[in-house]
Design a protein around this motif. Structure first.
Motif, PDB file in Angstrom:
ATOM      1  N   ALA A 132       0.857  -1.181   0.000  1.00  0.00           N
ATOM      2  CA  ALA A 132       0.000   0.000   0.000  1.00  0.00           C
ATOM      3  C   ALA A 132       0.894   1.231   0.000  1.00  0.00           C
ATOM      4  CB  ALA A 132      -0.930   0.025   1.201  1.00  0.00           C
ATOM      5  N   THR A 133       0.526   2.222  -0.793  1.00  0.00           N
ATOM      6  CA  THR A 133       1.275   3.466  -0.859  1.00  0.00           C
ATOM      7  C   THR A 133       0.739   4.457   0.175  1.00  0.00           C
ATOM      8  OG1 THR A 133      -0.255   4.334  -2.527  1.00  0.00           O
ATOM      9  CG2 THR A 133       1.725   3.181  -3.328  1.00  0.00           C
ATOM     10  N   SER A 134       1.563   5.438   0.517  1.00  0.00           N
ATOM     11  CA  SER A 134       1.065   6.544   1.331  1.00  0.00           C
ATOM     12  C   SER A 134       0.134   7.391   0.464  1.00  0.00           C
ATOM     13  CB  SER A 134       2.221   7.392   1.854  1.00  0.00           C
ATOM     14  OG  SER A 134       2.898   8.024   0.777  1.00  0.00           O
ATOM     15  N   ASN A 135      -0.686   8.217   1.114  1.00  0.00           N
ATOM     16  CA  ASN A 135      -1.633   9.024   0.336  1.00  0.00           C
ATOM     17  C   ASN A 135      -2.044  10.252   1.138  1.00  0.00           C
ATOM     18  OD1 ASN A 135      -4.381   9.851  -0.762  1.00  0.00           O
ATOM     19  ND2 ASN A 135      -3.759   8.302  -2.257  1.00  0.00           N
ATOM     20  N   LYS A 136      -1.603  11.429   0.683  1.00  0.00           N
ATOM     21  CA  LYS A 136      -1.928  12.676   1.395  1.00  0.00           C
ATOM     22  C   LYS A 136      -3.425  12.962   1.361  1.00  0.00           C
ATOM     23  CE  LYS A 136       0.979  15.293  -0.907  1.00  0.00           C
ATOM     24  NZ  LYS A 136       1.716  16.525  -1.341  1.00  0.00           N
ATOM     25  N   TYR A 137      -4.074  12.661   0.240  1.00  0.00           N
ATOM     26  CA  TYR A 137      -5.495  12.958   0.084  1.00  0.00           C
ATOM     27  C   TYR A 137      -6.329  12.230   1.141  1.00  0.00           C
ATOM     28  CZ  TYR A 137      -9.969  13.637  -2.382  1.00  0.00           C
ATOM     29  OH  TYR A 137     -11.263  13.977  -2.724  1.00  0.00           O
ATOM     30  N   TYR A 138      -5.932  11.008   1.472  1.00  0.00           N
ATOM     31  CA  TYR A 138      -6.664  10.215   2.465  1.00  0.00           C
ATOM     32  C   TYR A 138      -5.966  10.190   3.826  1.00  0.00           C
ATOM     33  CZ  TYR A 138      -9.600   8.710  -1.370  1.00  0.00           C
ATOM     34  OH  TYR A 138     -10.472   8.701  -2.436  1.00  0.00           O
ATOM     35  N   GLY A 139      -4.888  10.968   3.987  1.00  0.00           N
ATOM     36  CA  GLY A 139      -4.226  11.095   5.283  1.00  0.00           C
ATOM     37  C   GLY A 139      -3.480   9.854   5.731  1.00  0.00           C
ATOM     38  N   ILE A 140      -2.964   9.086   4.785  1.00  0.00           N
ATOM     39  CA  ILE A 140      -2.272   7.838   5.101  1.00  0.00           C
ATOM     40  C   ILE A 140      -0.773   8.026   4.921  1.00  0.00           C
ATOM     41  CG2 ILE A 140      -1.966   5.416   4.476  1.00  0.00           C
ATOM     42  CD1 ILE A 140      -4.661   5.960   5.747  1.00  0.00           C
ATOM     43  N   THR A 141       0.006   7.675   5.947  1.00  0.00           N
ATOM     44  CA  THR A 141       1.463   7.722   5.876  1.00  0.00           C
ATOM     45  C   THR A 141       2.036   6.321   6.056  1.00  0.00           C
ATOM     46  OG1 THR A 141       1.774   8.044   8.259  1.00  0.00           O
ATOM     47  CG2 THR A 141       1.443  10.027   6.915  1.00  0.00           C
ATOM     48  N   ILE A 142       3.295   6.157   5.701  1.00  0.00           N
ATOM     49  CA  ILE A 142       3.958   4.873   5.916  1.00  0.00           C
ATOM     50  C   ILE A 142       3.984   4.550   7.404  1.00  0.00           C
ATOM     51  CG2 ILE A 142       6.094   3.557   5.616  1.00  0.00           C
ATOM     52  CD1 ILE A 142       4.619   4.209   2.985  1.00  0.00           C
ATOM     53  N   ASP A 143       4.321   5.544   8.220  1.00  0.00           N
ATOM     54  CA  ASP A 143       4.391   5.324   9.673  1.00  0.00           C
ATOM     55  C   ASP A 143       3.047   4.908  10.251  1.00  0.00           C
ATOM     56  OD1 ASP A 143       7.066   5.906   9.734  1.00  0.00           O
ATOM     57  OD2 ASP A 143       6.816   7.976  10.435  1.00  0.00           O
ATOM     58  N   SER A 144       1.966   5.512   9.755  1.00  0.00           N
ATOM     59  CA  SER A 144       0.643   5.162  10.293  1.00  0.00           C
ATOM     60  C   SER A 144       0.265   3.725   9.931  1.00  0.00           C
ATOM     61  CB  SER A 144      -0.425   6.133   9.793  1.00  0.00           C
ATOM     62  OG  SER A 144      -0.729   5.945   8.417  1.00  0.00           O
ATOM     63  N   MET A 145       0.661   3.279   8.742  1.00  0.00           N
ATOM     64  CA  MET A 145       0.386   1.885   8.366  1.00  0.00           C
ATOM     65  C   MET A 145       1.189   0.906   9.216  1.00  0.00           C
ATOM     66  SD  MET A 145      -0.123   1.813   4.218  1.00  0.00           S
ATOM     67  CE  MET A 145       1.255   2.832   3.705  1.00  0.00           C
ATOM     68  N   ILE A 146       2.475   1.200   9.394  1.00  0.00           N
ATOM     69  CA  ILE A 146       3.316   0.319  10.211  1.00  0.00           C
ATOM     70  C   ILE A 146       2.793   0.270  11.646  1.00  0.00           C
ATOM     71  CG2 ILE A 146       5.617   0.062  11.234  1.00  0.00           C
ATOM     72  CD1 ILE A 146       6.782   1.087   8.613  1.00  0.00           C
ATOM     73  N   SER A 147       2.444   1.434  12.189  1.00  0.00           N
ATOM     74  CA  SER A 147       1.928   1.483  13.554  1.00  0.00           C
ATOM     75  C   SER A 147       0.655   0.667  13.714  1.00  0.00           C
ATOM     76  CB  SER A 147       1.666   2.940  13.945  1.00  0.00           C
ATOM     77  OG  SER A 147       1.116   3.026  15.240  1.00  0.00           O
TER      78      SER A 147
ATOM     79  N   ASN B 289      -0.132   3.880  -8.214  1.00  0.00           N
ATOM     80  CA  ASN B 289       1.305   3.952  -8.493  1.00  0.00           C
ATOM     81  C   ASN B 289       2.115   2.961  -7.657  1.00  0.00           C
ATOM     82  OD1 ASN B 289       0.883   7.465  -8.887  1.00  0.00           O
ATOM     83  ND2 ASN B 289       1.279   6.021 -10.538  1.00  0.00           N
ATOM     84  N   GLU B 290       1.547   1.784  -7.413  1.00  0.00           N
ATOM     85  CA  GLU B 290       2.267   0.756  -6.667  1.00  0.00           C
ATOM     86  C   GLU B 290       3.392   0.144  -7.495  1.00  0.00           C
ATOM     87  OE1 GLU B 290      -2.145  -0.013  -5.358  1.00  0.00           O
ATOM     88  OE2 GLU B 290      -1.092   0.736  -7.141  1.00  0.00           O
ATOM     89  N   SER B 291       4.247  -0.599  -6.801  1.00  0.00           N
ATOM     90  CA  SER B 291       5.280  -1.399  -7.453  1.00  0.00           C
ATOM     91  C   SER B 291       4.651  -2.672  -8.003  1.00  0.00           C
ATOM     92  CB  SER B 291       6.379  -1.750  -6.439  1.00  0.00           C
ATOM     93  OG  SER B 291       5.940  -2.792  -5.578  1.00  0.00           O
ATOM     94  N   SER B 292       5.494  -3.593  -8.460  1.00  0.00           N
ATOM     95  CA  SER B 292       5.004  -4.868  -8.999  1.00  0.00           C
ATOM     96  C   SER B 292       4.289  -5.720  -7.963  1.00  0.00           C
ATOM     97  CB  SER B 292       6.171  -5.662  -9.588  1.00  0.00           C
ATOM     98  OG  SER B 292       6.567  -5.133 -10.831  1.00  0.00           O
ATOM     99  N   VAL B 293       4.495  -5.434  -6.677  1.00  0.00           N
ATOM    100  CA  VAL B 293       3.782  -6.193  -5.644  1.00  0.00           C
ATOM    101  C   VAL B 293       2.284  -5.890  -5.703  1.00  0.00           C
ATOM    102  CG1 VAL B 293       3.473  -6.525  -3.159  1.00  0.00           C
ATOM    103  CG2 VAL B 293       5.773  -6.428  -4.115  1.00  0.00           C
ATOM    104  N   GLY B 294       1.919  -4.629  -5.599  1.00  0.00           N
ATOM    105  CA  GLY B 294       0.509  -4.256  -5.638  1.00  0.00           C
ATOM    106  C   GLY B 294      -0.132  -4.483  -6.985  1.00  0.00           C
ATOM    107  N   ILE B 295       0.617  -4.216  -8.054  1.00  0.00           N
ATOM    108  CA  ILE B 295       0.077  -4.395  -9.401  1.00  0.00           C
ATOM    109  C   ILE B 295      -0.179  -5.868  -9.691  1.00  0.00           C
ATOM    110  CG2 ILE B 295       0.542  -4.081 -11.861  1.00  0.00           C
ATOM    111  CD1 ILE B 295      -0.136  -1.498 -10.285  1.00  0.00           C
TER     112      ILE B 295
END
Length: 339
Positions: free
Chosen positions: A44-59, A281-287
């Motif tokens: 999953a990518t981060s996304n400013k529009y939906y307020g998602i960060t890498i840190d928030s996902m890991i947490s 805009n994911e890598s080959s994992v998400g795609i």
């Protein structure tokens, strides 16, 4: 199972601009679930529009690490249901976990994921290639740099019709347009008739997500089908879109992964709507995870790996829009380097 995180900053080949955002890179989180010799990957990518960060996902995932690692993974759907109450506020984290669970589950069966679901890998829709908002000259240059049979053109400017008219002079490819909520109802209706003349297949999310009154008017009067994106985020949104949109574009990160996406696509079909899945805009994992939903789709936008310059993974590849599955089980995705 063991839970691991891999963070990457994906460099975009060109500045990517849509109606409400512009960026040159895309932070992404790849989740790995390891069980003995098998590893499953999700993203999953981060996304400013939906307020998602890498840190928030890991947490969010760290908070339920014990629950995840002690799960038997008898089915990915069961893990989704078990973890969902704890990830309600972070569907992006739920998505990465769910994709990894599906990948691992299918790999342990010795099957490709679509095969493990009982689906066929034949007669699949091709993917579009996205041209982000830019000067008309640069949009033409991007298109000429990457000849493709199907383009998705991002709109939301003061000269949208001029963009399509000029791009049409340089290719016979089918066009799709995505306004990303930028128009109003009279604009969308007026534009639809012109866009149809220039070989546009459909319009994605012409109005702001909350403008249901306007969308009803567009739905009834548009010369082209309209596909919901920002108006269709979670499972309950599919039924809301009936009679307002001709189809829905399901994003795995926004709905929480493959598990709810399959239910959303089934509901859309039941309601007589067209089905689409898009990417972030994911890598080959998400795609690669998206690719296994192709038998359920009318349209797909899974060009994420084509837009980045430093893909950290391998997986599905493309031949003039056609999706080529990797010769691997599960989703077919693997990291090039495990950090």
């Amino acid at each position: 199972m063991q839970l691991f995180f891999h963070q990457f900053d994906l460099r975009l080949r060109h500045t990517f601009t849509i109606a409400h955002d512009s960026r040159d890179s895309q932070p992404t989180l790849i989740v790995e679930l390891k069980d003995g010799a098998f590893s499953g990957f999700g993203e999953a990518t981060s996304n400013k529009y939906y307020g998602i960060t890498i840190d928030s996902m890991i947490s969010a995932l760290e908070n339920i690490r014990e629950l995840i690692e002690n799960h038997s993974l008898s089915s990915p759907e069961q893990l989704w249901e078990t973890t969902h109450p704890f990830l309600l506020d972070n569907p992006f984290a739920q998505c990465a976990l769910d994709e990894a669970a599906h990948d691992l589950w299918a790999k342990k069966q010795g099957k490709k994921l679509y095969d493990a679901w009982g689906l066929s890998g034949e007669s699949l829709p091709i993917t579009d290639y996205t041209i982000g908002i830019d000067s008309i000259e640069k949009m033409i240059a991007k298109m000429n740099e990457f000849p493709w049979p199907l383009y998705k053109i991002k709109l939301g400017t003061a000269h949208d019709l001029e963009i399509i008219k000029e791009l049409r002079k340089h290719t016979d490819a089918v066009f799709r347009v995505d306004a990303n909520c930028a128009w109003n109802a009279p604009q969308a209706i007026e534009y639809s008739f012109e866009l149809k003349k220039w070989g546009v297949e459909f319009i994605e999310q012409p109005l702001p997500a909350h403008d249901w009154e306007g969308m009803k008017e567009v739905y009834l009067k548009s010369a082209l089908p309209c596909i919901a994106d920002e108006s269709c985020i979670v499972e309950s949104d599919v039924a809301k879109c009936e009679g307002y949109f001709h189809g829905v574009n399901v994003k795995l990160t926004k709905c929480g992964g493959l598990t709810p996406a399959r239910r959303m696509l089934a509901e859309a079909k039941r309601l007589g709507m067209q089905t689409m899945v898009g990417c972030m805009n994911e890598s080959s994992v998400g795609i690669s995870a998206i690719a296994h939903l192709l038998p359920l789709l009318d349209y797909v936008d899974m060009d994420g790996t084509l837009l980045i310059a430093n893909d950290p993974a391998t997986g599905v590849t493309f031949d003039n829009g056609k999706i080529i599955f990797a010769n691997e089980n599960g989703t077919g995705a693997s990291l090039k380097t495990i950090i």
